[in-house]
Design a protein around this motif. Structure first.
Motif, short mmCIF file in Angstrom:
data_model
loop_
_atom_site.label_atom_id
_atom_site.label_comp_id
_atom_site.label_asym_id
_atom_site.label_seq_id
_atom_site.Cartn_x
_atom_site.Cartn_y
_atom_site.Cartn_z
N LYS A 79 52.54 27.58 44.29
CA LYS A 79 52.43 28.97 43.83
C LYS A 79 52.68 29.05 42.21
O LYS A 79 53.02 28.25 41.59
CB LYS A 79 54.14 29.48 44.22
N GLY A 80 51.63 30.20 41.86
CA GLY A 80 51.48 30.53 40.43
C GLY A 80 50.47 29.52 39.73
O GLY A 80 50.24 29.68 38.66
N SER A 81 49.73 28.60 40.61
CA SER A 81 48.78 27.63 40.00
C SER A 81 47.44 28.37 40.00
O SER A 81 46.44 27.51 39.19
CB SER A 81 48.62 26.23 40.71
N GLU A 85 45.27 32.16 39.50
CA GLU A 85 45.60 33.57 39.30
C GLU A 85 45.47 34.41 40.67
O GLU A 85 44.30 34.08 41.44
CB GLU A 85 44.52 34.07 38.46
N ASP A 86 46.50 35.45 40.93
CA ASP A 86 46.14 36.32 41.95
C ASP A 86 45.07 37.51 41.81
O ASP A 86 45.17 38.35 40.79
CB ASP A 86 47.44 37.01 42.22
#
Length: 553
Positions: A296-298, A300-301
């Motif tokens: 998670k967070g690794s 970009e969304d």
């Protein structure tokens, strides 16, 4: 079998259009999707919608909301078609690009495309909020990058193309910019493709969570009925209507012998249930996806696309407390005309070279795309019809296209003039004439696929390993589609597609028989899972008959 997927192999064709399971089943298994009964009687109703995917459900939603009684028919289970096998992008950053769209439809047409798909993108969020549907809907950026490494000749050329596209999108009112040094958080591999176009205000969601929510709401409404496992065998208009006199009806016959008569019918079936006409204006492609775990967070969304003709595309969706799924798709090819098995390896290699933090790949699946030769989908009254509407030619943007269809068709039934309707009119001629060279080339290429009458995949059924299939074509008999199940039991069917008698090909990834002529697909039991064919492959032995009966049970 992927996590949460417990559908028996013999009944899988009722739940989805392939052997593989998409990532959406991780949080919403096939078994948890809404269920409805089969039709058991003749009906006379105001409006029939055929097809329970995004186009059918959204059209039913818009009509029901306006007070119309709607009956929804589906050949298999709700959401068993291509809607459940998409990658879940909601965008007006359209696949074909507005520079090319404007060449066919002019700037006014391109502006309509941008505005209408933006409305559809946002309308999903509005409905999800209104109905309280938790479906991961969110706004984010879309990035368009070169397929080539930075500094290569191809990269320089594609940067110029992306600059032109950004300028065109800006003229159409989209929030977009070109950034030669664009970087994407998490793209930390050795392949450097920096630079590209940034499009703001795009969106994504969990497609089956959303549509299951809309369908559950519909089922609570008094003016809505849904019947699944009710295959439409024929649809035609009957009667005469002229100068305000007389009355036409749409008469629908189902496979199980029932008649449904309606004032209007909507074919929301990906591709219309007919022989030719608009079918000849479409090209049919398979596309592939993988879902790899990333911390998670690794990453970009965002939405991300490269500029290849058969481009790669990326998004994130939920996995668990520690990981997201990085959904990567691409490697498209024409249905039934190329090998299917190498595609996932290509996607995995591409992903790991750019996102080395990707770990386990839990899901691998494929879907189908319907490409119109003039880049715009077809929504409206079918050619030669007054009471029958179609929704087809999604051109890789089927989710927004399906939502848009609901508004356009509801408006036309209500007699409301919609300024967007002319762009999507299935009866349009001008842009098809501009696309005539592509139409002719496509027609020639399609007709060469009848060479399959002279080819055989296997010479002896004994050569098939369990869990595989192929076409047996001898000089003394008609071609047979043969499937040997995991237990070694052999099932035989006619290998002639019921649509226009093309000889099907074995798809090893989805364990299906695919027609290379107009893209119809059939499960290993011969069940039709994608048109334009309406009916199943005809069984050629008792085990084939039994397999189809079990599949539909």
């Amino acid at each position: 079998m992927p996590p949460n997927d417990t559908t028996p192999d013999g009944q899988r064709s009722m739940a989805t259009s392939g052997q593989t399971a998409p990532v959406w089943t991780h949080l919403l298994p096939f078994s948890d999707l809404p269920r409805s009964p089969s039709l058991t009687e003749d009906l006379e109703v105001p409006i029939v919608v055929i097809g329970a995917g995004i186009a059918g459900i959204q059209t039913a939603y818009e009509l029901v909301l306006r007070g119309h009684p709607v009956t929804l028919l589906e050949a298999r289970d709700a959401l068993s078609g291509e809607t459940g096998r998409t990658s879940g992008h909601l965008t007006n950053d359209l696949d074909d690009g507005y520079v090319e769209i404007a060449k066919k439809h002019g700037k006014d047409g391109a502006k309509i495309a941008a505005e209408s798909h933006a409305w559809a993108r946002d309308h999903v969020g509005d409905i999800a909020k209104k109905l309280g549907i938790e479906c991961e809907y969110r706004k984010l950026r879309a990035y368009n990058v070169s397929q080539y490494k930075r500094g290569e000749k191809g990269w320089v050329e594609e940067m110029e193309e992306l600059k032109s596209e950004a300028e065109m999108q800006r003229e159409l009112g989209m929030e977009v910019r070109f950034d030669e040094n664009l970087t994407v958080k998490g793209w930390s591999g050795s392949v450097d493709q920096r630079g590209g176009m940034v499009v703001e205000n795009q969106a994504t969601f969990h497609p089956t969570k959303y549509l299951a929510g809309v369908l559950n709401w519909l089922k609570e409404q008094p003016n809505f009925k849904c019947y699944t496992r009710t295959r439409v065998a024929s649809i035609k208009e009957s009667g005469i209507e002229a100068l305000g006199l007389g009355h036409k009806k749409v008469v629908i016959q189902t496979e199980n012998g029932h008649t449904v008569t309606a004032d209007f019918a909507v074919e929301a079936t990906c591709v219309p249930l007919q022989k030719l006409s608009v079918i000849t204006q479409l090209e049919f492609f398979r596309t592939y996806c993988i879902a790899a775990r990333v911390p998670k967070g690794s990453v970009e969304d965002c939405l991300l696309y490269d500029d290849a003709e058969m481009y790669k595309y990326i998004r994130l969706t939920a996995c668990d407390d520690k990981n997201d799924y990085l959904v990567v798709g691409g490697c498209d090819h024409k249905v039934g005309q190329e090998e299917t098995t190498p595609r996932f390896d290509e996607l995995e290699t591409w992903t790991r070279e750019r996102f080395p933090q990707a770990t386990i790949i839990d899901y691998k699946w494929s879907g189908q795309i319907f490409e119109p030769v003039d880049f715009m989908g077809m929504i409206g009254k079918n050619q030669g019809c007054d009471k029958t509407f179609i929704v087809t030619g999604d051109s890789g943007d089927g989710l927004t296209h399906g939502v848009l269809a609901g508004r356009l068709i509801a408006d036309e039934i209500d007699g409301v003039e919609n300024p967007w309707a002319k762009l999507y009119n299935p009866k349009r001629i001008g842009t098809m004439l501009k696309s005539l060279p592509s139409l002719i080339s496509h027609d020639i290429q399609i007709n060469t696929q009848y060479k399959r009458f002279l080819q055989t995949d296997i010479t002896d059924i004994e050569d098939l390993v369990p869990g595989s299939g192929g076409v047996l074509n001898t000089a003394t008999s008609k071609p047979l589609a043969v499937y040997k199940n995991e237990n070694g039991k052999v099932h035989k069917y006619s290998a002639l597609c019921p649509h226009l008698k093309g000889v099907v090909c074995w798809n090893a990834v989805e364990k299906s028989f695919d027609c290379p002529v107009h893209g119809s697909r059939f499960s290993s039991e011969g069940i039709c899972v994608s048109g334009p064919a309406k009916m199943n492959l005809a069984p050629s032995d008792d085990s084939g008959v039994t397999a189809q009966e079990v599949a539909a049970a």
